[in-house]
Design a protein around this motif. Structure first.
Motif, PDB file in Angstrom:
ATOM      1  N   ALA A 162       0.822  -1.211   0.000  1.00 18.91           N
ATOM      2  CA  ALA A 162       0.000   0.000   0.000  1.00 18.91           C
ATOM      3  C   ALA A 162       0.858   1.263   0.000  1.00 18.91           C
ATOM      4  O   ALA A 162       0.398   2.325  -0.420  1.00 18.91           O
ATOM      5  CB  ALA A 162      -0.923  -0.001   1.219  1.00 18.91           C
ATOM      6  N   ARG A 163       2.106   1.149   0.448  1.00 16.96           N
ATOM      7  CA  ARG A 163       3.009   2.314   0.504  1.00 16.96           C
ATOM      8  C   ARG A 163       4.061   2.270  -0.612  1.00 16.96           C
ATOM      9  O   ARG A 163       5.003   3.047  -0.601  1.00 16.96           O
ATOM     10  CB  ARG A 163       3.700   2.375   1.873  1.00 16.96           C
ATOM     11  N   TYR A 164       3.892   1.375  -1.533  1.00 16.38           N
ATOM     12  CA  TYR A 164       4.814   1.278  -2.673  1.00 16.38           C
ATOM     13  C   TYR A 164       4.624   2.493  -3.581  1.00 16.38           C
ATOM     14  O   TYR A 164       3.501   2.829  -3.967  1.00 16.38           O
ATOM     15  CB  TYR A 164       4.521  -0.005  -3.438  1.00 16.38           C
ATOM     16  N   GLU A 165       5.721   3.170  -3.925  1.00 19.59           N
ATOM     17  CA  GLU A 165       5.639   4.379  -4.744  1.00 19.59           C
ATOM     18  C   GLU A 165       6.400   4.254  -6.053  1.00 19.59           C
ATOM     19  O   GLU A 165       6.627   5.249  -6.740  1.00 19.59           O
ATOM     20  CB  GLU A 165       6.157   5.586  -3.952  1.00 19.59           C
ATOM     21  N   GLY A 166       6.789   3.041  -6.411  1.00 22.30           N
ATOM     22  CA  GLY A 166       7.527   2.851  -7.652  1.00 22.30           C
ATOM     23  C   GLY A 166       8.868   2.189  -7.396  1.00 22.30           C
ATOM     24  O   GLY A 166       9.316   2.053  -6.250  1.00 22.30           O
ATOM     25  N   PRO A 167       9.553   1.773  -8.452  1.00 20.77           N
ATOM     26  CA  PRO A 167      10.772   0.964  -8.298  1.00 20.77           C
ATOM     27  C   PRO A 167      12.007   1.729  -7.840  1.00 20.77           C
ATOM     28  O   PRO A 167      12.944   1.110  -7.333  1.00 20.77           O
ATOM     29  CB  PRO A 167      10.977   0.401  -9.706  1.00 20.77           C
ATOM     30  N   GLU A 168      12.039   3.040  -7.988  1.00 18.59           N
ATOM     31  CA  GLU A 168      13.274   3.778  -7.691  1.00 18.59           C
ATOM     32  C   GLU A 168      13.737   3.609  -6.252  1.00 18.59           C
ATOM     33  O   GLU A 168      14.935   3.617  -5.972  1.00 18.59           O
ATOM     34  CB  GLU A 168      13.110   5.259  -8.021  1.00 18.59           C
ATOM     35  N   GLY A 169      12.806   3.458  -5.337  1.00 19.96           N
ATOM     36  CA  GLY A 169      13.171   3.285  -3.930  1.00 19.96           C
ATOM     37  C   GLY A 169      13.854   1.967  -3.636  1.00 19.96           C
ATOM     38  O   GLY A 169      14.319   1.740  -2.505  1.00 19.96           O
ATOM     39  N   PHE A 170      13.949   1.079  -4.640  1.00 21.39           N
ATOM     40  CA  PHE A 170      14.553  -0.240  -4.456  1.00 21.39           C
ATOM     41  C   PHE A 170      15.833  -0.409  -5.277  1.00 21.39           C
ATOM     42  O   PHE A 170      16.390  -1.497  -5.334  1.00 21.39           O
ATOM     43  CB  PHE A 170      13.544  -1.328  -4.855  1.00 21.39           C
ATOM     44  N   ARG A 171      16.288   0.663  -5.888  1.00 19.51           N
ATOM     45  CA  ARG A 171      17.468   0.579  -6.747  1.00 19.51           C
ATOM     46  C   ARG A 171      18.682   0.090  -5.969  1.00 19.51           C
ATOM     47  O   ARG A 171      19.036   0.622  -4.923  1.00 19.51           O
ATOM     48  CB  ARG A 171      17.758   1.929  -7.387  1.00 19.51           C
ATOM     49  N   GLY A 172      19.330  -0.956  -6.481  1.00 15.89           N
ATOM     50  CA  GLY A 172      20.533  -1.506  -5.873  1.00 15.89           C
ATOM     51  C   GLY A 172      20.301  -2.313  -4.617  1.00 15.89           C
ATOM     52  O   GLY A 172      21.266  -2.753  -3.981  1.00 15.89           O
ATOM     53  N   ALA A 173      19.047  -2.546  -4.257  1.00  9.02           N
ATOM     54  CA  ALA A 173      18.741  -3.249  -3.006  1.00  9.02           C
ATOM     55  C   ALA A 173      18.468  -4.734  -3.257  1.00  9.02           C
ATOM     56  O   ALA A 173      18.092  -5.137  -4.355  1.00  9.02           O
ATOM     57  CB  ALA A 173      17.532  -2.614  -2.327  1.00  9.02           C
ATOM     58  N   ARG A 174      18.676  -5.521  -2.211  1.00 10.17           N
ATOM     59  CA  ARG A 174      18.277  -6.933  -2.211  1.00 10.17           C
ATOM     60  C   ARG A 174      16.859  -6.984  -1.629  1.00 10.17           C
ATOM     61  O   ARG A 174      16.657  -6.578  -0.484  1.00 10.17           O
ATOM     62  CB  ARG A 174      19.249  -7.754  -1.385  1.00 10.17           C
ATOM     63  N   VAL A 175      15.928  -7.453  -2.437  1.00  9.32           N
ATOM     64  CA  VAL A 175      14.512  -7.303  -2.091  1.00  9.32           C
ATOM     65  C   VAL A 175      13.837  -8.670  -2.007  1.00  9.32           C
ATOM     66  O   VAL A 175      13.985  -9.511  -2.898  1.00  9.32           O
ATOM     67  CB  VAL A 175      13.775  -6.435  -3.130  1.00  9.32           C
ATOM     68  N   VAL A 176      13.088  -8.877  -0.935  1.00  9.69           N
ATOM     69  CA  VAL A 176      12.207 -10.037  -0.803  1.00  9.69           C
ATOM     70  C   VAL A 176      10.770  -9.540  -0.920  1.00  9.69           C
ATOM     71  O   VAL A 176      10.346  -8.649  -0.164  1.00  9.69           O
ATOM     72  CB  VAL A 176      12.409 -10.751   0.546  1.00  9.69           C
ATOM     73  N   VAL A 177      10.029 -10.090  -1.877  1.00  6.00           N
ATOM     74  CA  VAL A 177       8.625  -9.730  -2.073  1.00  6.00           C
ATOM     75  C   VAL A 177       7.763 -10.889  -1.587  1.00  6.00           C
ATOM     76  O   VAL A 177       7.918 -12.021  -2.039  1.00  6.00           O
ATOM     77  CB  VAL A 177       8.320  -9.421  -3.554  1.00  6.00           C
ATOM     78  N   VAL A 178       6.842 -10.579  -0.658  1.00  8.76           N
ATOM     79  CA  VAL A 178       5.975 -11.593  -0.069  1.00  8.76           C
ATOM     80  C   VAL A 178       4.555 -11.370  -0.571  1.00  8.76           C
ATOM     81  O   VAL A 178       4.001 -10.279  -0.418  1.00  8.76           O
ATOM     82  CB  VAL A 178       5.998 -11.517   1.471  1.00  8.76           C
ATOM     83  N   GLY A 179       3.956 -12.393  -1.190  1.00 16.93           N
ATOM     84  CA  GLY A 179       2.569 -12.272  -1.623  1.00 16.93           C
ATOM     85  C   GLY A 179       2.359 -12.850  -3.002  1.00 16.93           C
ATOM     86  O   GLY A 179       3.250 -12.777  -3.859  1.00 16.93           O
ATOM     87  N   GLY A 180       1.152 -13.399  -3.236  1.00 18.92           N
ATOM     88  CA  GLY A 180       0.894 -14.083  -4.489  1.00 18.92           C
ATOM     89  C   GLY A 180      -0.167 -13.444  -5.351  1.00 18.92           C
ATOM     90  O   GLY A 180      -0.662 -14.078  -6.281  1.00 18.92           O
TER      91      GLY A 180
END
Length: 362
Positions: A162-180
């Motif tokens: 709900a607080r996702y604002e786009g991909p730029e906030g994840f640049r260069g990060a190791r990301v785990v996405v939970v949900g199907g």
């Protein structure tokens, strides 16, 4: 009961997303006048329902299953424009075209029994006494956060979709996405090209569907959700029953390995997550695209919930209180379902109020 200082209306509509606007349209259509016979409350700052809060990179061409509101098509939209802007503008135009006079931003902290057949709707602009309530508050205000051991010690960032604002906030990060769900897939596909790494985790193996979803299959999926509601259980989303649509972007994501799913991890550590078999994944961000729950806390004083945790319903009507109708809830939690539920609720309320008037004169 003394209603000094309290405005009286026939019907109060709480929420001005798809379901609430559809209900308001049908109230007008049968002759009810806004601010005289019915009132619509919306706590959001502007038209658009939950759509106004969608992330800016979710453009209109990426939206699936958006159905027009009754009486007015959405035409001429720029497919590359953010869906929040397109649908927000459409909802705003709809409100003006049909003169729905939505009261916003207005919060509704509670709905209570008035003791004389009316319902007392407490709002931030004062009290209203209504003979019936159409609740269309959706789910956006109640993002669901799963609980895992160790979440409190994670050294990175945790956020809900709900607080996702786009991909730029994840640049260069190791990301785990939970949900199907659909949001998990859409956000993961956006994040993967800019992140250092991504891991996709779901409770159940995802089901991808080729082609369009047929009408018969759609009815069957809605029936499964409706059965839970009739049994007084919290509803599952229709999407959880139908599966995920296989788009070209999804196909590429599966071929590239981005949409290679792993089962749920067991716990969170200061630097990542751990599975029961000892496998680990380092993470800077955990994104929980884990859906929402129905925003119904304001109805708690009416004691509508069953022991199973849900609200038992017949059509749109709450069985514990026939004055209360839920639209955009359970089997009607889709844009086309919300339209139909809005119309059905108005018909039911017309019958209820007519029977009350007949009893009073008889």
């Amino acid at each position: 009961m003394n209603y000094s200082g309290v405005r009286t209306v026939e019907v109060a509509v709480i929420g001005a997303g798809q379901a609430g606007l559809a209900a308001a349209f049908h109230l007008r259509r049968v002759g009810y006048e806004p601010d005289r016979d019915f009132v619509v409350f919306d706590h959001s700052p502007r038209p658009g329902g939950a759509w106004q809060f969608r992330w800016p990179t979710l453009t209109y061409d990426k939206v699936h299953g958006m159905h027009a509101l009754p009486g007015m098509e959405l035409t001429g939209a720029d497919p590359r424009r953010p869906s929040s802007e397109v649908i927000g503008a459409y909802f705003g135009s709809y409100e003006r075209t049909f003169g729905l006079r939505v009261h916003r931003p207005v919060s509704v902290p509670a709905v209570r029994a008035g003791g004389d057949g009316r319902l007392l709707v407490e709002t931030s602009e004062g009290g209203y006494a209504a003979r019936a309530v159409i609740n269309a508050t959706g789910t956006w205000d109640r993002p669901f956060w799963p609980r895992f051991p160790g979440q409190e010690v994670f050294g990175g960032r945790q956020l809900h979709s709900a607080r996702y604002e786009g991909p730029e906030g994840f640049r260069g990060a190791r990301v785990v996405v939970v949900g199907g769900g659909t949001s998990a897939v859409q956000q993961l596909l956006e994040i993967a090209p800019v992140a250092a790494s991504t891991v996709w985790v779901t409770r159940r193996p995802p089901v991808f569907r080729e082609g369009s979803f047929g009408e018969a299959e759609g009815r069957a999926a809605v029936a499964l959700v409706e059965r839970r509601v009739q049994e007084g259980l919290p509803p599952r989303s229709v999407v959880s029953v139908t599966g995920l649509r296989m788009t070209e972007a999804v196909r590429r994501g599966r071929e590239s390995g981005v949409l290679e799913r792993l089962p749920l991890f067991e716990r969170v550590t200061p630097t990542g997550v751990v599975w029961p078999d000892g496998r680990t994944a380092e993470a800077d961000v955990i994104l929980y695209a884990t859906g929402f729950r129905a925003a119904l806390d304001h109805l708690a004083p009416l004691k509508l919930r069953e022991p199973g945790g849900g609200i038992r319903m017949a059509g749109t009507r709450a069985l514990r209180d026939p004055r209360v109708h839920l639209v955009g809830y359970g089997p009607s939690a889709s844009t086309i379902g919300a339209n139909r539920a809005g119309r059905a609720a108005v018909r039911e309320i017309q019958r209820l109020l007519a029977s009350e008037e007949l009893a009073a004169t008889g």
